[in-house]
Design an enzyme around this catalytic site. Structure first.
Site, PDB file in Angstrom:
ATOM      1  N   LYS A  98       6.351   0.278   2.945  1.00 19.97           N
ATOM      2  CA  LYS A  98       5.289  -0.793   3.820  1.00 19.97           C
ATOM      3  C   LYS A  98       6.023  -1.495   4.781  1.00 19.97           C
ATOM      4  O   LYS A  98       7.147  -1.917   4.708  1.00 19.97           O
ATOM      5  CB  LYS A  98       4.985  -1.989   2.274  1.00 19.97           C
ATOM      6  CG  LYS A  98       3.982  -1.546   1.509  1.00 19.97           C
ATOM      7  CD  LYS A  98       3.657  -2.634   0.680  1.00 19.97           C
ATOM      8  CE  LYS A  98       2.717  -3.645   1.478  1.00 19.97           C
ATOM      9  NZ  LYS A  98       2.390  -4.686   0.804  1.00 19.97           N
ATOM     10  N   GLU A 126       7.604  -7.845   1.978  1.00 21.64           N
ATOM     11  CA  GLU A 126       6.397  -6.747   1.520  1.00 21.64           C
ATOM     12  C   GLU A 126       6.593  -5.599   0.883  1.00 21.64           C
ATOM     13  O   GLU A 126       5.843  -4.917   0.068  1.00 21.64           O
ATOM     14  CB  GLU A 126       6.072  -6.398   3.198  1.00 21.64           C
ATOM     15  CG  GLU A 126       5.163  -7.304   3.912  1.00 21.64           C
ATOM     16  CD  GLU A 126       3.816  -7.846   3.365  1.00 21.64           C
ATOM     17  OE1 GLU A 126       3.239  -7.026   2.499  1.00 21.64           O
ATOM     18  OE2 GLU A 126       3.353  -9.033   3.110  1.00 21.64           O
ATOM     19  N   GLU A 132      -6.214 -10.560  -4.595  1.00 23.08           N
ATOM     20  CA  GLU A 132      -4.827 -10.295  -4.188  1.00 23.08           C
ATOM     21  C   GLU A 132      -4.012 -11.613  -4.570  1.00 23.08           C
ATOM     22  O   GLU A 132      -4.430 -12.513  -3.721  1.00 23.08           O
ATOM     23  CB  GLU A 132      -4.086  -9.677  -3.043  1.00 23.08           C
ATOM     24  CG  GLU A 132      -4.696  -8.340  -2.875  1.00 23.08           C
ATOM     25  CD  GLU A 132      -4.075  -7.856  -1.306  1.00 23.08           C
ATOM     26  OE1 GLU A 132      -3.237  -8.537  -0.899  1.00 23.08           O
ATOM     27  OE2 GLU A 132      -4.619  -6.766  -0.789  1.00 23.08           O
ATOM     28  N   GLU A 174       6.949  -0.956  -2.832  1.00 21.54           N
ATOM     29  CA  GLU A 174       6.677   0.035  -2.014  1.00 21.54           C
ATOM     30  C   GLU A 174       7.426   0.114  -0.780  1.00 21.54           C
ATOM     31  O   GLU A 174       7.316  -0.843  -0.313  1.00 21.54           O
ATOM     32  CB  GLU A 174       5.038  -0.243  -1.724  1.00 21.54           C
ATOM     33  CG  GLU A 174       3.884  -0.044  -2.796  1.00 21.54           C
ATOM     34  CD  GLU A 174       2.708  -0.423  -2.418  1.00 21.54           C
ATOM     35  OE1 GLU A 174       2.015   0.027  -1.674  1.00 21.54           O
ATOM     36  OE2 GLU A 174       2.289  -1.656  -3.097  1.00 21.54           O
TER      37      GLU A 174
END
Length: 423
Positions: free
Chosen positions: A329, A335, A272, A326
């Site tokens: 999250k 985030e 990541e 997203e």
């Protein structure tokens, strides 16, 4: 009003026709992958994601689970998948090898060989968590999964590994001084022995963004964004580093060498890394411009099959975080803004003008919604800086494409959307 997937497919059919002169290449040596997280309630169906991956020429994808909808949707596409086994199953699989066999038979075997699963991550950032049972169970669970694969003749096709936060490091600067936290050395020694025997990679989640966020006055922004800068010289090795990600990876490399035999060979992959395009008021550097520069320059560098200063002949595999923004999250606003794309398939920002890139737009615990562990260190041109690592996910490469204008794509998508809605 048209079906969502129809609109997305139409938009990206036009998008792909402007960017690809040939069909998707399934070049297994491509060093760039992307994380496909799904902690959101507004994502397109998996079948509609394939044109998007085609537009980036992505051939490697990393999931944080074994979502059968995704794995089935990508059958016979040639795309390689890393899939995840969730933390909560780790202790059970460590205690009961038959449970590992059952999991492999139910979660992996039905998708083989149509879907190309190449690796399984057992848990995520386990060693930097607070669950001692989970920590003790990690390697035994990995061994159980590997044994289950071996019994089915899949051990030569699917690797077993796990991803780590940079918080496994006690020292990360200079890179030649990298060292694991003392209390984790017994577990990491056991884990690295397993990886070496099974020819599996060591995965690390590395985010230079958190170094900048922690101390924006001391950390050189160009150094973390792969932009021109004076660089940092490792006083011990004499190697010069012109970006923080390579320095972080080489710190991990040094730490591995300190706890493995001199002839040990363990590949390091970045499972990541990324940069948020938006954040809270106190999240320095979380902007679309910086995300564009970080990911654009990252993709350009990695596509050149470059290694790090300490291992220049070893191309570094990187999985960009993440495919989509997203919305569910937890944690700070950043985030929810790591995506290269919005959930409707439009670019989160334009990468096409970064350093001459011919790429489109882009910007872990996956579906479980878990958060990454805290802690970690990273180096800067000024000094070693204590960091808080990312809060995110569990949870893969791309080729450089011909230049195109993503602003026009965004306008086109909007026009199409309005046109369809008008009916």
């Amino acid at each position: 009003m048209p079906h969502y997937s129809t609109l997305l497919l139409l938009t990206f059919s036009i998008f792909s026709s402007q960017t690809l002169s040939t069909s998707l290449s399934t070049n297994s040596t491509s060093p760039i992958g992307i994380n496909y997280g799904q902690v959101a309630n507004n994502l397109p169906p998996p079948a509609s994601v394939l044109p998007l991956l085609h537009s980036l020429s992505v051939t490697r994808v990393k999931l944080y689970d074994t979502d059968s909808r995704v794995l089935s949707a990508f059958a016979n596409t040639g795309i390689e998948f890393i899939v995840g086994l969730p933390d909560q199953l780790v202790p059970r699989l460590a205690r009961d090898p038959s449970a590992a066999s059952s999991w492999v038979r139910s979660s992996i075997l039905p998708h083989m060989p149509a879907t190309k699963i190449t690796a399984i991550t057992v848990g995520n950032e386990v060693l930097t968590g607070n669950d001692t049972t989970l920590i003790r169970s990690l390697v035994p669970a990995m061994e159980s999964v590997h044994s289950a694969l071996t019994a089915l003749g899949l051990d030569g096709k699917i690797m077993v590994t796990t991803a780590h936060s940079l918080a496994v490091l006690e020292t990360s600067f200079p890179p030649s001084g990298g060292a694991f936290r003392k209390e984790l050395v017994p577990y990491l020694s056991q884990l690295l022995s397993f990886l070496q025997k099974t020819y599996s990679p060591f995965l690390v989640n590395a985010y230079p963004y958190f170094a900048y966020k922690a101390d924006p006055k001391s950390v050189n922004l160009n150094y973390v964004l792969f932009e021109p800068n004076a660089g940092v010289v490792d006083s011990n090795s004499g190697l010069r580093y012109d970006n923080m990600l390579h320095a972080q990876v080489d710190a991990v490399r040094t730490a591995i060498r300190k706890v493995t035999p001199s002839n040990a060979k363990v590949e390091i992959r970045v499972s990541e890394t990324g940069w948020p395009s938006k954040g809270d008021n106190d999240e320095a550097g979380a902007t679309a411009e910086n995300a564009q520069r970080y990911n654009g320059n990252l993709l350009r560098i990695i596509s050149q099959n470059k290694g790090t200063p300490a291992a220049p002949a070893e191309p570094l595999q990187v999985y960009v975080f993440a495919l989509f923004n997203e919305n569910l999250k937890p944690g700070p606003a950043s985030e929810r803004h790591y995506g290269l794309f919005q959930p409707d398939g439009t670019p989160a920002y334009n990468l096409g003008t970064v350093s001459g890139l011919g790429l489109g737009t882009t910007g872990g615990k996956g579906n479980s919604g878990n958060v990454r562990s805290n802690g970690g260190t990273a180096e800067s041109p000024a000094a070693q800086i204590g960091l808080v690592s990312s809060t995110g996910y569990y949870t893969s490469g791309t080729r450089i494409l011909m230049p195109f204008c993503l602003e026009k794509l965004g306008v086109l998508a909007a026009v199409l959307l309005l046109g369809w809605y008008s009916f």
